[in-house]
Every structure is written in C-alpha cells, then in structure tokens.
Motif scaffolding. Sequence first.
Motif, PDB file in Angstrom:
ATOM      1  N   SER A  44       0.360  -1.058   0.208  1.00  0.00           N
ATOM      2  CA  SER A  44      -0.239   0.032  -0.379  1.00  0.00           C
ATOM      3  C   SER A  44       0.589   1.284   0.622  1.00  0.00           C
ATOM      4  O   SER A  44       0.542   2.315   0.437  1.00  0.00           O
ATOM      5  N   PHE A  45       2.322   1.619  -0.755  1.00  0.00           N
ATOM      6  CA  PHE A  45       2.923   1.912  -1.120  1.00  0.00           C
ATOM      7  C   PHE A  45       3.483   2.394  -1.743  1.00  0.00           C
ATOM      8  O   PHE A  45       3.732   1.358  -2.943  1.00  0.00           O
ATOM      9  N   LYS A  46       3.272   3.819  -2.413  1.00  0.00           N
ATOM     10  CA  LYS A  46       3.612   4.077  -3.903  1.00  0.00           C
ATOM     11  C   LYS A  46       4.512   4.790  -3.632  1.00  0.00           C
ATOM     12  O   LYS A  46       4.112   6.399  -3.696  1.00  0.00           O
ATOM     13  N   PRO A  47       5.776   5.068  -5.007  1.00  0.00           N
ATOM     14  CA  PRO A  47       6.616   5.858  -5.320  1.00  0.00           C
ATOM     15  C   PRO A  47       6.063   6.542  -5.903  1.00  0.00           C
ATOM     16  O   PRO A  47       5.146   6.341  -6.971  1.00  0.00           O
ATOM     17  N   LEU A  48       6.858   7.312  -5.490  1.00  0.00           N
ATOM     18  CA  LEU A  48       6.476   8.883  -6.757  1.00  0.00           C
ATOM     19  C   LEU A  48       7.369   9.134  -7.173  1.00  0.00           C
ATOM     20  O   LEU A  48       8.868   9.687  -7.251  1.00  0.00           O
ATOM     21  N   ASN A  49       7.227  10.205  -8.938  1.00  0.00           N
ATOM     22  CA  ASN A  49       8.581  10.335  -9.494  1.00  0.00           C
ATOM     23  C   ASN A  49       8.455  11.885  -9.597  1.00  0.00           C
ATOM     24  O   ASN A  49       9.503  13.207 -10.030  1.00  0.00           O
ATOM     25  N   SER A  50       7.786  12.136  -9.047  1.00  0.00           N
ATOM     26  CA  SER A  50       7.809  13.929  -8.227  1.00  0.00           C
ATOM     27  C   SER A  50       6.950  14.009  -7.157  1.00  0.00           C
ATOM     28  O   SER A  50       5.633  14.111  -7.026  1.00  0.00           O
ATOM     29  N   ILE A  51       6.495  15.343  -6.844  1.00  0.00           N
ATOM     30  CA  ILE A  51       6.180  15.803  -5.748  1.00  0.00           C
ATOM     31  C   ILE A  51       4.272  16.071  -5.974  1.00  0.00           C
ATOM     32  O   ILE A  51       3.535  16.150  -5.165  1.00  0.00           O
ATOM     33  N   SER A  52       4.438  17.325  -7.168  1.00  0.00           N
ATOM     34  CA  SER A  52       3.376  17.311  -7.853  1.00  0.00           C
ATOM     35  C   SER A  52       2.572  15.767  -7.552  1.00  0.00           C
ATOM     36  O   SER A  52       1.061  15.891  -7.978  1.00  0.00           O
ATOM     37  N   GLU A  53       2.854  15.217  -8.147  1.00  0.00           N
ATOM     38  CA  GLU A  53       1.580  13.741  -7.902  1.00  0.00           C
ATOM     39  C   GLU A  53       1.114  13.139  -7.469  1.00  0.00           C
ATOM     40  O   GLU A  53       0.277  12.126  -6.741  1.00  0.00           O
ATOM     41  N   SER A  54       1.008  14.012  -5.938  1.00  0.00           N
ATOM     42  CA  SER A  54       0.728  13.728  -4.759  1.00  0.00           C
ATOM     43  C   SER A  54      -0.272  14.689  -4.794  1.00  0.00           C
ATOM     44  O   SER A  54      -1.155  14.518  -3.691  1.00  0.00           O
ATOM     45  N   LYS A  55      -1.020  15.537  -5.458  1.00  0.00           N
ATOM     46  CA  LYS A  55      -2.040  15.887  -5.698  1.00  0.00           C
ATOM     47  C   LYS A  55      -3.438  15.653  -5.491  1.00  0.00           C
ATOM     48  O   LYS A  55      -4.287  15.895  -4.640  1.00  0.00           O
ATOM     49  N   ASP A  56      -3.745  14.021  -5.601  1.00  0.00           N
ATOM     50  CA  ASP A  56      -4.178  12.958  -5.285  1.00  0.00           C
ATOM     51  C   ASP A  56      -4.567  12.589  -3.959  1.00  0.00           C
ATOM     52  O   ASP A  56      -5.260  11.792  -3.549  1.00  0.00           O
ATOM     53  N   SER A  57      -3.449  13.247  -2.979  1.00  0.00           N
ATOM     54  CA  SER A  57      -4.074  12.808  -2.102  1.00  0.00           C
ATOM     55  C   SER A  57      -4.985  13.518  -0.503  1.00  0.00           C
ATOM     56  O   SER A  57      -5.730  14.899  -1.363  1.00  0.00           O
ATOM     57  N   ASP A  58      -5.398  13.027  -0.062  1.00  0.00           N
ATOM     58  CA  ASP A  58      -6.497  13.667   1.173  1.00  0.00           C
ATOM     59  C   ASP A  58      -5.120  15.142   2.174  1.00  0.00           C
ATOM     60  O   ASP A  58      -5.664  15.945   2.145  1.00  0.00           O
ATOM     61  N   PHE A  59      -4.428  14.275   2.827  1.00  0.00           N
ATOM     62  CA  PHE A  59      -2.976  14.930   3.656  1.00  0.00           C
ATOM     63  C   PHE A  59      -1.885  14.772   2.860  1.00  0.00           C
ATOM     64  O   PHE A  59      -1.804  13.695   2.036  1.00  0.00           O
ATOM     65  N   ILE A  60      -1.066  15.878   2.721  1.00  0.00           N
ATOM     66  CA  ILE A  60       0.373  16.464   1.899  1.00  0.00           C
ATOM     67  C   ILE A  60       0.683  16.192   3.659  1.00  0.00           C
ATOM     68  O   ILE A  60       1.489  17.686   4.308  1.00  0.00           O
ATOM     69  N   LEU A  61       1.883  14.944   4.212  1.00  0.00           N
ATOM     70  CA  LEU A  61       2.707  15.408   5.066  1.00  0.00           C
ATOM     71  C   LEU A  61       4.233  15.812   3.991  1.00  0.00           C
ATOM     72  O   LEU A  61       5.253  15.725   3.523  1.00  0.00           O
ATOM     73  N   LEU A  62       4.967  17.497   4.812  1.00  0.00           N
ATOM     74  CA  LEU A  62       5.668  17.866   4.686  1.00  0.00           C
ATOM     75  C   LEU A  62       7.380  17.639   5.371  1.00  0.00           C
ATOM     76  O   LEU A  62       7.589  18.193   6.773  1.00  0.00           O
TER      77      LEU A  62
END
Length: 284
Positions: A44-62
Amino acid sequence: MKIGIIGLGRMGRGIAKNLVNKGYDVEGYDVDPTSYKILSNLKSFKPLNSISESKDSDFILLLLPTGKEVIEALKELVNYKGIIIDMTTMGYDELNDVINFINNNGLNYISAKIERGPSDAEAGRLIFYVGGRKDLVDKSDKLFKDMGEYIYLGSNENANIIKLISTLLLTANTVLLAEVSQIADKLRIDKDLLVKALSMGGADSIQLRSRFPMMINNSYKEIFSVKLSKYVAEKTLEYINDYGVTYSPLLKYVSDILKLSDALGIGNKDIAEISEFYKKINSS
C-alpha cells in the motif's frame, strides 16, 4: 484515506510504515531513490516521480531539511485542495517566507513539529507541536492520533519556536551528559547501575536514560544527527535574538560544541556522539 509524504528520510519512512500498517494508502516522494528501495516491501505504498503527483492525496506531509525546500515543494502544490501538514523544522525568516507563500496562494496549511525519533514514528508514538488554522487541525485529528499525540499551540510560529526551544534544551542536556560521561570509565561501578542510580534522583531525564547509556557503552543509534542539531541550534538562537534576548551564553556554548563536532565529522548517527568529541579533546 490517502496520505502523501514528501521527504522519505528516517522519520518519513517511519511514518509511512506506521500509516500503512493502520490501513492508509500512502504515497511518497524523495530526491534520493534509495528511499524507495528501503520501502519496496511495504504494501500500500506507492513511490512517486514528482512532488506534484501527490496532489491526489487527502493530506500531504512535508518532512524536508529546511524552509527553502518547503517553498520549492509548495510551488509544485499550488491549487492543491487537501491539507498540507508541514513537519519541517525551520528558522524565523524561513517560516515567514512559507506563511507568505501559503497566504498568497490560498493553500490549506498547518504546522506539526515532531518530537521523538524514527522508532517512535514507526510505532505511532510521536509527539506533535501543532499550529495553524483550528478548523484544519480538527479535520486532521484522526491522522494525528494515528501517528501519536499532539498539542495545539495556536499559531504556526508558536509551534515552530516551541519545537526549536525543546530541541535545544534536549541538546544542552545531552552536551552536559557527554561531559559527565568522561568519568564513567574511571568509576568502579557497573555501568547499568550507574544509570539506574542517577535516574533515581534529581538528575533524571529522558536523555540520561536514552543517550547516556549510548555514551558510556560507545554504542550509538541513528536518531538525530549533530548536523541537524547544529542547524536547529542556530535557528533557535536567531529566534531568541529576534525577540530581543541577546545574552544567552550557555546556549551559545552548546551551539559552538555542535559546530566543532560537526567540523570533525562527529555525530553522523546521533548527538550522543558528542561524547566522542570530548574524548578526542581530553586525549590530545
């Protein structure tokens, strides 16, 4: 619920593992691809190629090194409608730049500054100093509780400065313990008994029970490096000076010890390794 994590260092990876184990869908991005290899077996972990790809998340942790990297990440998150939870420790000027960017772009942003280490992140035992809009904090309540405990401190600035002060106090205690550790080998007493005796009296502290044993046994864990602690100390002193407090010799001394240790390449694993700095000085 889907969570995006930007920054998959020791803390980010620990949080990812904890949230996956609690049923969240987690995706993450890091500039270092080796982080993905470490998490390759995490379902259930998906690696991303860019920060912008995380926009489909409900929350983004920095979880980023400094406020500079936070600004760069936020530029890729413009128009994001979810909640951004910033766990990055930063200085006064950096935070002001971040808040100005947030306000100018209408992003949903709160601060959540972390206490405790990677093992606590993985176990869901973190402590968060939280600041920002109360309605956003309330919407994040379950997520925070699944990661540990939190205390709401009002503004983003309050959360940030309390984190900085807490870390510098922790570091000052560790530096003092590092000095005291130099006589441990000279005492004719069992090391475990020494720790137990000191922890029973007024000298007791979390650092005494966790980091002092590392020092006297020359066995260090990867928790909080001297380099990162040096950065926090410098930013804390900047904050203190901005508040008009210009005389703080003990905190300045702690900051100088961190700088010297870092210059000598000491403390890549944890600030407890400052004891190695004192050993080097005392043997020269």
